[in-house]
Write an enzyme that holds these catalytic residues in place. Structure first.
Site, short mmCIF file in Angstrom:
data_model
loop_
_atom_site.label_atom_id
_atom_site.label_comp_id
_atom_site.label_asym_id
_atom_site.label_seq_id
_atom_site.Cartn_x
_atom_site.Cartn_y
_atom_site.Cartn_z
N CYS A 156 23.85 3.21 -15.97
CA CYS A 156 23.25 3.49 -17.27
C CYS A 156 24.22 4.31 -18.13
O CYS A 156 25.01 5.10 -17.62
CB CYS A 156 21.94 4.26 -17.08
SG CYS A 156 21.06 4.54 -18.64
N ARG A 202 24.15 11.82 -18.41
CA ARG A 202 24.01 12.63 -17.21
C ARG A 202 24.37 11.88 -15.93
O ARG A 202 24.27 12.43 -14.84
CB ARG A 202 22.55 13.14 -17.12
CG ARG A 202 22.15 13.99 -18.30
CD ARG A 202 20.64 14.16 -18.37
NE ARG A 202 19.96 12.89 -18.59
CZ ARG A 202 18.63 12.74 -18.64
NH1 ARG A 202 17.86 13.80 -18.49
NH2 ARG A 202 18.09 11.56 -18.86
N HIS A 227 18.75 5.27 -12.46
CA HIS A 227 18.42 6.69 -12.29
C HIS A 227 16.97 6.91 -12.68
O HIS A 227 16.45 6.24 -13.58
CB HIS A 227 19.36 7.59 -13.09
CG HIS A 227 19.22 7.45 -14.58
ND1 HIS A 227 18.52 8.35 -15.34
CD2 HIS A 227 19.67 6.51 -15.44
CE1 HIS A 227 18.56 7.97 -16.61
NE2 HIS A 227 19.24 6.85 -16.70
N CYS A 232 14.79 7.17 -16.50
CA CYS A 232 15.68 6.48 -17.44
C CYS A 232 14.99 6.26 -18.80
O CYS A 232 13.90 5.69 -18.86
CB CYS A 232 16.11 5.14 -16.86
SG CYS A 232 17.23 4.21 -17.92
#
Ligand code: CO
Length: 201
Positions: free
Chosen positions: A42, A46, A98, A101
Protein backbone atom coordinates in the site's frame (compact mmCIF):
# COMPACT_ATOMS: atom_id res chain seq x y z
CA UNK A 1 11.08 24.74 1.86
CA UNK A 2 13.46 24.44 4.82
CA UNK A 3 11.84 21.07 5.52
CA UNK A 4 12.77 19.88 2.03
CA UNK A 5 16.28 21.28 2.40
CA UNK A 6 16.70 19.19 5.51
CA UNK A 7 15.66 16.09 3.51
CA UNK A 8 18.37 16.85 0.95
CA UNK A 9 20.83 17.37 3.77
CA UNK A 10 19.91 14.04 5.35
CA UNK A 11 20.37 12.37 1.96
CA UNK A 12 23.87 13.89 1.62
CA UNK A 13 24.73 12.61 5.11
CA UNK A 14 23.38 9.14 4.25
CA UNK A 15 25.46 9.01 1.02
CA UNK A 16 28.58 10.12 2.90
CA UNK A 17 28.00 7.51 5.62
CA UNK A 18 27.54 4.73 3.04
CA UNK A 19 30.84 5.61 1.32
CA UNK A 20 32.49 6.00 4.72
CA UNK A 21 31.58 2.41 5.60
CA UNK A 22 32.19 0.98 2.15
CA UNK A 23 34.03 3.07 -0.48
CA UNK A 24 32.70 0.87 -3.34
CA UNK A 25 29.06 0.98 -2.20
CA UNK A 26 27.75 3.19 -5.02
CA UNK A 27 30.01 1.60 -7.63
CA UNK A 28 28.31 -1.71 -6.88
CA UNK A 29 24.85 -0.16 -6.63
CA UNK A 30 25.16 1.53 -10.01
CA UNK A 31 26.37 -1.69 -11.68
CA UNK A 32 22.83 -3.17 -11.62
CA UNK A 33 20.13 -4.76 -9.51
CA UNK A 34 19.20 -8.37 -8.84
CA UNK A 35 16.62 -8.34 -6.05
CA UNK A 36 15.10 -11.65 -4.96
CA UNK A 37 11.81 -10.10 -3.96
CA UNK A 38 8.97 -8.16 -5.54
CA UNK A 39 6.89 -6.29 -2.97
CA UNK A 40 3.40 -5.08 -3.81
CA UNK A 41 2.18 -2.94 -0.96
CA UNK A 42 0.00 0.00 0.00
CA UNK A 43 1.04 3.61 -0.64
CA UNK A 44 0.35 4.35 3.02
CA UNK A 45 3.30 6.36 4.38
CA UNK A 46 3.43 4.12 7.44
CA UNK A 47 4.20 0.95 5.50
CA UNK A 48 7.48 1.51 3.63
CA UNK A 49 8.78 -1.84 2.38
CA UNK A 50 12.50 -1.36 3.04
CA UNK A 51 12.17 0.35 6.40
CA UNK A 52 9.89 -2.26 8.00
CA UNK A 53 11.89 -5.22 6.68
CA UNK A 54 15.39 -3.85 7.17
CA UNK A 55 16.18 -4.45 3.49
CA UNK A 56 18.83 -2.33 1.80
CA UNK A 57 18.78 -0.62 -1.62
CA UNK A 58 19.01 -3.33 -4.29
CA UNK A 59 17.22 -6.00 -2.27
CA UNK A 60 13.55 -5.41 -3.03
CA UNK A 61 11.70 -4.31 -6.18
CA UNK A 62 8.68 -2.31 -5.07
CA UNK A 63 5.26 -1.43 -6.41
CA UNK A 64 2.87 0.49 -4.17
CA UNK A 65 -0.62 1.82 -4.75
CA UNK A 66 -3.69 2.57 -2.67
CA UNK A 67 -4.81 -0.66 -0.94
CA UNK A 68 -2.09 -2.82 -2.56
CA UNK A 69 -4.17 -3.86 -5.57
CA UNK A 70 -2.83 -6.12 -8.32
CA UNK A 71 -5.69 -5.57 -10.69
CA UNK A 72 -5.30 -7.49 -14.01
CA UNK A 73 -6.20 -4.38 -16.06
CA UNK A 74 -3.67 -2.17 -14.26
CA UNK A 75 -0.92 -1.72 -16.83
CA UNK A 76 1.39 -0.20 -14.23
CA UNK A 77 1.22 -3.08 -11.76
CA UNK A 78 1.23 -5.79 -14.45
CA UNK A 79 4.31 -4.20 -16.09
CA UNK A 80 6.11 -4.20 -12.75
CA UNK A 81 5.15 -7.87 -12.33
CA UNK A 82 6.40 -8.75 -15.82
CA UNK A 83 9.71 -6.93 -15.36
CA UNK A 84 10.25 -8.44 -11.92
CA UNK A 85 9.58 -12.00 -13.08
CA UNK A 86 10.98 -12.01 -16.62
CA UNK A 87 13.92 -9.59 -16.41
CA UNK A 88 14.93 -9.54 -12.73
CA UNK A 89 13.89 -13.16 -12.14
CA UNK A 90 12.71 -12.56 -8.58
CA UNK A 91 12.13 -15.75 -6.62
CA UNK A 92 9.46 -14.36 -4.29
CA UNK A 93 6.47 -12.07 -4.65
CA UNK A 94 4.88 -10.58 -1.56
CA UNK A 95 1.53 -8.84 -1.54
CA UNK A 96 1.53 -6.95 1.73
CA UNK A 97 -1.64 -5.44 3.14
CA UNK A 98 -2.01 -3.63 6.42
CA UNK A 99 -4.74 -3.45 9.02
CA UNK A 100 -6.73 -0.23 9.12
CA UNK A 101 -6.06 0.47 5.42
CA UNK A 102 -7.65 3.77 4.36
CA UNK A 103 -8.35 2.42 0.86
CA UNK A 104 -10.37 -0.44 2.33
CA UNK A 105 -12.20 1.87 4.74
CA UNK A 106 -13.09 4.14 1.83
CA UNK A 107 -14.54 1.22 -0.14
CA UNK A 108 -16.61 0.18 2.87
CA UNK A 109 -17.86 3.62 3.87
CA UNK A 110 -17.68 5.89 0.84
CA UNK A 111 -14.86 7.96 -0.61
CA UNK A 112 -14.25 11.19 -2.48
CA UNK A 113 -15.40 11.32 -6.09
CA UNK A 114 -12.81 11.23 -8.85
CA UNK A 115 -10.15 8.72 -9.88
CA UNK A 116 -10.10 7.09 -6.46
CA UNK A 117 -13.75 6.17 -6.92
CA UNK A 118 -12.81 4.00 -9.92
CA UNK A 119 -9.72 2.67 -8.17
CA UNK A 120 -11.69 1.34 -5.21
CA UNK A 121 -14.16 -0.57 -7.41
CA UNK A 122 -12.37 -3.97 -7.06
CA UNK A 123 -12.56 -3.55 -3.27
CA UNK A 124 -16.22 -2.64 -3.46
CA UNK A 125 -16.74 -5.85 -5.39
CA UNK A 126 -15.01 -7.73 -2.57
CA UNK A 127 -17.32 -6.00 -0.07
CA UNK A 128 -20.34 -7.18 -2.09
CA UNK A 129 -19.01 -10.76 -2.27
CA UNK A 130 -18.32 -10.83 1.48
CA UNK A 131 -21.54 -9.06 2.53
CA UNK A 132 -22.96 -12.06 4.45
CA UNK A 133 -19.77 -12.72 6.38
CA UNK A 134 -19.21 -9.01 7.08
CA UNK A 135 -22.66 -8.85 8.69
CA UNK A 136 -21.56 -11.43 11.28
CA UNK A 137 -18.59 -9.33 12.47
CA UNK A 138 -18.83 -7.17 15.58
CA UNK A 139 -17.94 -3.72 14.29
CA UNK A 140 -16.47 -1.71 11.42
CA UNK A 141 -12.91 -2.12 12.69
CA UNK A 142 -13.25 -5.91 12.47
CA UNK A 143 -14.91 -5.63 9.08
CA UNK A 144 -12.11 -3.43 7.74
CA UNK A 145 -9.41 -5.73 9.09
CA UNK A 146 -11.13 -8.84 7.69
CA UNK A 147 -11.32 -7.11 4.30
CA UNK A 148 -7.64 -6.10 4.55
CA UNK A 149 -6.72 -9.81 4.83
CA UNK A 150 -9.17 -10.97 2.16
CA UNK A 151 -7.97 -8.26 -0.20
CA UNK A 152 -4.43 -9.67 0.02
CA UNK A 153 -5.79 -13.10 -0.99
CA UNK A 154 -7.71 -11.65 -3.95
CA UNK A 155 -4.65 -9.74 -5.21
CA UNK A 156 -2.42 -12.81 -4.85
CA UNK A 157 -5.00 -14.79 -6.83
CA UNK A 158 -4.90 -12.12 -9.57
CA UNK A 159 -1.12 -12.47 -9.71
CA UNK A 160 -1.20 -16.29 -9.67
CA UNK A 161 -3.61 -16.27 -12.62
CA UNK A 162 -1.83 -13.55 -14.60
CA UNK A 163 -0.27 -14.30 -18.02
CA UNK A 164 3.13 -13.43 -16.53
CA UNK A 165 2.86 -16.12 -13.85
CA UNK A 166 1.35 -18.61 -16.27
CA UNK A 167 4.43 -18.05 -18.46
CA UNK A 168 6.73 -18.58 -15.47
CA UNK A 169 4.99 -21.87 -14.63
CA UNK A 170 5.27 -23.05 -18.24
CA UNK A 171 9.03 -22.29 -18.24
CA UNK A 172 9.47 -24.06 -14.90
CA UNK A 173 10.64 -20.80 -13.30
CA UNK A 174 10.14 -21.03 -9.55
CA UNK A 175 8.41 -17.95 -8.14
CA UNK A 176 6.74 -18.28 -4.74
CA UNK A 177 3.78 -16.12 -3.80
CA UNK A 178 3.30 -14.83 -0.26
CA UNK A 179 0.44 -12.92 1.37
CA UNK A 180 1.54 -10.83 4.34
CA UNK A 181 -0.20 -8.29 6.53
CA UNK A 182 1.36 -5.51 8.58
CA UNK A 183 0.03 -4.39 11.91
CA UNK A 184 0.47 -0.68 12.57
CA UNK A 185 -0.21 -1.25 16.27
CA UNK A 186 2.89 -3.37 16.91
CA UNK A 187 5.02 -3.15 13.75
CA UNK A 188 4.87 -6.88 13.01
CA UNK A 189 4.38 -8.56 9.65
CA UNK A 190 2.34 -11.74 9.61
CA UNK A 191 2.31 -14.45 6.93
CA UNK A 192 -1.29 -15.24 5.95
CA UNK A 193 -0.01 -18.58 4.60
CA UNK A 194 -1.93 -18.84 1.35
CA UNK A 195 -1.19 -21.86 -0.75
CA UNK A 196 -0.38 -21.20 -4.41
CA UNK A 197 -2.47 -24.23 -5.49
CA UNK A 198 -5.52 -22.80 -3.68
CA UNK A 199 -5.00 -19.45 -5.37
CA UNK A 200 -5.29 -21.15 -8.77
CA UNK A 201 -8.55 -22.97 -7.92
CO1 CO B 1 -3.48 1.16 2.97
Amino acid sequence: MSELNSILQRNAEWARAKVGNDPDYFTRLSAGQSPDLLWIGCSDSRVPASAITGLEPGQVFVHRNIANLAYPADLNCMSVLQYAVEALKVRHIVVCGHYGCGGIKAALKGAPQGPIDYWREPIRQLVREERDHLATLADDEERVNYLCEENVRVQLRNIARSPVMRGARERGQAVTLHGWIFSLSDGHLRDLKYDTADLLD
